[in-house]
Design an enzyme around this catalytic site. Structure first.
Site, mmCIF file in Angstrom:
data_model
loop_
_atom_site.group_PDB
_atom_site.id
_atom_site.type_symbol
_atom_site.label_atom_id
_atom_site.label_comp_id
_atom_site.label_asym_id
_atom_site.label_seq_id
_atom_site.Cartn_x
_atom_site.Cartn_y
_atom_site.Cartn_z
ATOM 1 N N GLU A 1 2.887 10.130 0.830
ATOM 2 C CA GLU A 1 2.023 9.496 1.827
ATOM 3 C C GLU A 1 2.563 9.752 3.235
ATOM 4 O O GLU A 1 3.756 9.626 3.489
ATOM 5 C CB GLU A 1 1.975 7.991 1.546
ATOM 6 C CG GLU A 1 1.024 7.204 2.423
ATOM 7 C CD GLU A 1 0.923 5.739 2.006
ATOM 8 O OE1 GLU A 1 0.027 5.047 2.505
ATOM 9 O OE2 GLU A 1 1.747 5.285 1.173
ATOM 10 N N LYS B 1 -7.462 6.378 3.168
ATOM 11 C CA LYS B 1 -6.994 5.316 2.276
ATOM 12 C C LYS B 1 -7.959 4.145 2.296
ATOM 13 O O LYS B 1 -8.413 3.713 3.368
ATOM 14 C CB LYS B 1 -5.589 4.866 2.699
ATOM 15 C CG LYS B 1 -4.859 3.982 1.695
ATOM 16 C CD LYS B 1 -3.418 3.768 2.131
ATOM 17 C CE LYS B 1 -2.638 2.957 1.100
ATOM 18 N NZ LYS B 1 -1.225 2.787 1.497
ATOM 19 N N CYS C 1 -1.136 5.455 -2.742
ATOM 20 C CA CYS C 1 -0.146 4.384 -2.890
ATOM 21 C C CYS C 1 -0.743 3.064 -3.368
ATOM 22 O O CYS C 1 -0.980 2.872 -4.552
ATOM 23 C CB CYS C 1 0.604 4.199 -1.564
ATOM 24 S SG CYS C 1 2.171 3.285 -1.777
#
Length: 706
Positions: A45, A114, A175
């Site tokens: 990330e 994200k 994540c």
């Protein structure tokens, strides 16, 4: 045949805002992945800028330089003929997003923002980014000129979509999305996605690794598929250590495990897997197939590229493996040591200075440095040229190669026993023996002249001379005289850290190491601006119980018999006068509670989110076999009184390695006031009422407690 795919994931030791170094590590990982036959490479990330940029994400420079690195990647011949999945911040319509940028042969295929941001504990992603909330929707992203000229594209897809190659379908998670109750991989898998990728910035905590591994394996147990997890590794400039553990799983089994702790800046995992295994696995799960028939489809970005080859019949497949976990003591031996190594080489200091008291905490800190030296020597023996180059830079010797950890420790660690008239001969000897066995450069000195000088100034000004309680003084005098000793040690530690190498004709300065554990910090059992005040603290997030287990491990692992006597001795600050030459002061007596009790209080306060009344109710049940309700009430009240009275000390707490989920770190992790009403009148009154009620009932049953 055309159904076997080789995929790659990695763990990279990226550093916040080190765009040049980050670029080189990304390119190296892609080069290794290609060399191993992979046609898809996943990175951590926000790998381009480094995860821990924090408020630098607000700066236009961070966005600009990330785009420049992306342009360099697109232009590099290393990235040809492999799908590259990299992480960086992207601004779309004046909103900042945490994104994956997926590209192939100078063309950007998809920018995937994200959708679930990490915003608890150490994470503050909502401060800098916005989540993409438009599920299964895509917009056009207008490329900046520097990228448009390279890719010959004006716009690219931006949003929640998947890639459809010639032979399979690939979907991205980032994540936190793996940890959410309804992760994207669930619906993506139902919609035919066969390869899931997760780019993480996941930090180390003791006993956490199994949770991450379980989530990855479970993601493909119910739904089938291949799951790749990439992670940051190392210290990228903060209290966190990102612990790698890159993973490749399929159909609930692990096929590749990355190291959790390593000094390698670039680690690449590859696996060759058969897509038909996914299809046959899914075929017999009727409940999954029924749900798939009702799922809303994802937008698909078509990619004229295949991960497989027609000539793959003889290509060997990877075999499933069993994940190997470290014990908590082993985690302490490895994680903080790697964190110290990154901090040392990146700060460009020449080593560490540690006040070594002869107690468990400072001994544990010394053992962590010694473990670091072990890992450095092992990495050099394994051919890690970067580690060797860093060592030579640190010691200012271009031809130096350490042969033994003791040799390296003698160059990088200076330990110092700072005796006072209240110190015992036993602690001095224990410190000296440990220093000798690990090879540190050891100094012994007396702080008495400095203490007398400081107290003398006070007496000269006021005409009063404070006394210890043992000599007839008040508790205020007693505490002040203890604090003077502790603070003089801090001043001397920094003086010697700056000048001890100079006095030996060597270059550079030393980082001062602290050695206050998480339990002492929680209670405030430390002097503000004493030896707990340092540059960094490798044990500040570790409990006393875990530290003792780690020190016990070191006895055998590193052959350090001096630790036997340190473990056997009572924990003491040695700040009050000796009684017949023996220690008259112990930590647990001073605190009014045991370290094991402190760990319980800490976990209930932070992890279970309990105030005084809730904690009392829980402990009446937990401790019913050996404490009356009134005794529990007194213990809880004492803890919260001392916690509240000393909370102000957390504002100056030395930056410490984050290892426990009940850390009291005031700066990022545990945001609370530092001025309390220490008598907690309302809360304690509620406790008292319950005590009377339980005593009146003549029982310790909590059934009637509300």
């Amino acid at each position: 045949m055309g159904r076997k795919v080789t995929v790659a994931t990695c763990a990279l030791n990226q550093w916040a805002l080190d765009f040049e170094g980050n670029l080189q590590r990304i390119l190296k990982s892609i080069e290794i992945a290609k060399h191993r036959g992979a046609r898809y490479r996943l990175g951590p990330e926000l790998e381009i800028c480094g995860y821990g940029c924090w408020d630098h994400y607000y700066e236009s420079d961070t966005l600009l330089h990330s785009l420049e690195v992306l342009a360099a990647l697109l232009e590099s011949p290393v990235t040809r003929d492999i799908i590259c999945d990299v992480g960086m911040p992207v601004m779309h319509r004046n909103v900042r997003y945490n994104c994956r940028v997926i590209f192939l042969n100078r063309r950007i295929l998809l920018i995937r923002p994200k959708m679930a941001l990490a915003n608890a504990g150490n994470y503050r992603e909502m401060r800098w980014f916005s989540p993409w909330s438009q599920s299964r929707q895509v917009e056009e992203y207008l490329l900046p000129r520097m990228l448009r000229d390279l890719t010959k594209q004006e716009t690219v897809p931006f949003g929640d979509a998947v890639l459809a190659t010639q032979d399979t379908c690939i979907g991205s998670e980032i994540c936190e999305e793996l940890w959410t109750p309804h992760s994207p991989h669930i619906n993506m898998g139902l919609d035919g996605v066969e390869i899931f990728t997760n780019a993480s910035g996941s930090h180390h905590e003791l006993r956490k690794a199994h949770a991450r591994v379980d989530l990855v394996s479970m993601a493909t147990t119910k739904n089938g598929g291949i799951y790749l997890l990439a992670n940051q590794k190392g210290c990228d400039g903060d209290r966190l250590y990102f612990d790698g553990c890159a993973t490749i799983a399929m159909n609930g089994s692990i096929f590749a495990q990355g190291s959790q702790f390593s000094l390698d800046d670039v680690e690449v995992l590859t696996a060759t897997l058969d897509l038909e295994d996914i299809r046959s696995y899914r075929a017999e799960i009727s409940s999954r197939n029924l749900a798939a028939s009702r799922v809303d489809p994802y937008p698909r970005v078509k990619v004229d590229f295949a991960l497989s080859s027609h000539e793959d019949l003889l290509l060997p497949l990877s075999e499933p493996i069993q994940w190997t976990y470290h014990s908590p003591a082993e985690e302490i031996s490895l994680g903080p040591a790697c964190w110290l190594w990154d901090f040392l080489r990146r700060s460009k200091q020449a080593g560490f200075f540690l006040p070594l008291s002869g107690g468990v905490d400072s001994a544990a800190t010394a053992c962590i440095v010694f473990s670091m030296c072990h890992q450095v020597c092992e990495a050099i023996r394994n051919g890690n040229d970067q580690v060797l180059a860093d060592v030579r830079t640190l010691v200012s010797e271009p031809s130096y190669t350490p042969r033994e950890p003791q040799d390296l420790c003698g160059r990088l660690l200076t330990t110092c026993y700072m005796a006072s008239e209240n110190s015992s001969q036993e602690t001095s000897e224990r410190a000296r023996e440990l220093a000798q066995q690990i090879g540190s450069h050891h100094i012994g000195l007396s702080i008495d002249p400095a203490v007398r000088a400081v107290v003398g100034v006070f007496s000269l000004v006021t005409g009063q001379r404070p006394l210890f309680a043992a000599h007839g003084g008040s508790s205020r005098e007693n505490l002040a005289l203890q604090n003077v000793q502790a603070r003089v040690r801090m001043v001397l530690a920094y003086l010697f850290a700056q000048l001890s190498l100079w006095s030996r004709g060597a270059h550079g300065g030393l980082l001062v190491l602290g050695s206050a554990n998480v339990d002492e910090s929680l209670l405030g059992y430390l002097t503000k601006y004493d030896c707990s005040s340092a540059d960094i603290n490798p044990i500040g997030g570790i409990s006393k119980t875990d530290l003792r287990a780690f020190v016990e491990l070191c006895v055998e692992r590193f052959q350090l018999p001096a630790l036997h006597s340190i473990l056997a001795a009572p924990a003491t600050a040695e700040l009050e006068p000796l009684s017949d030459g023996q220690v008259s002061q112990t930590d647990e007596d001073d605190m009014g509670m045991t370290y094991s009790e402190l760990s319980v209080y800490g976990r209930l306060r932070k992890m279970a989110k309990m105030g005084p009344y809730s904690m009392f109710c829980r402990l009446v049940d937990m401790w019913r076999g050996f404490c009356t309700p009134r005794q529990v009430a007194e213990k809880v009240k004492l803890f919260f009184f001392k916690y509240a009275a000393n909370r102000h000390k957390m504002t100056t707490l030395t930056p410490a390695y984050h290892a426990e989920s009940y850390s009291p770190d005031d700066h990022r992790f545990d945001l609370r006031p530092f001025l309390y009403n220490t008598s907690w009148p309302w809360q304690f009154r509620c406790i008292d009422r319950q005590v009377l009620r339980l005593e009146g009932c003549g029982q310790q049953d909590l059934d009637g407690v509300d």
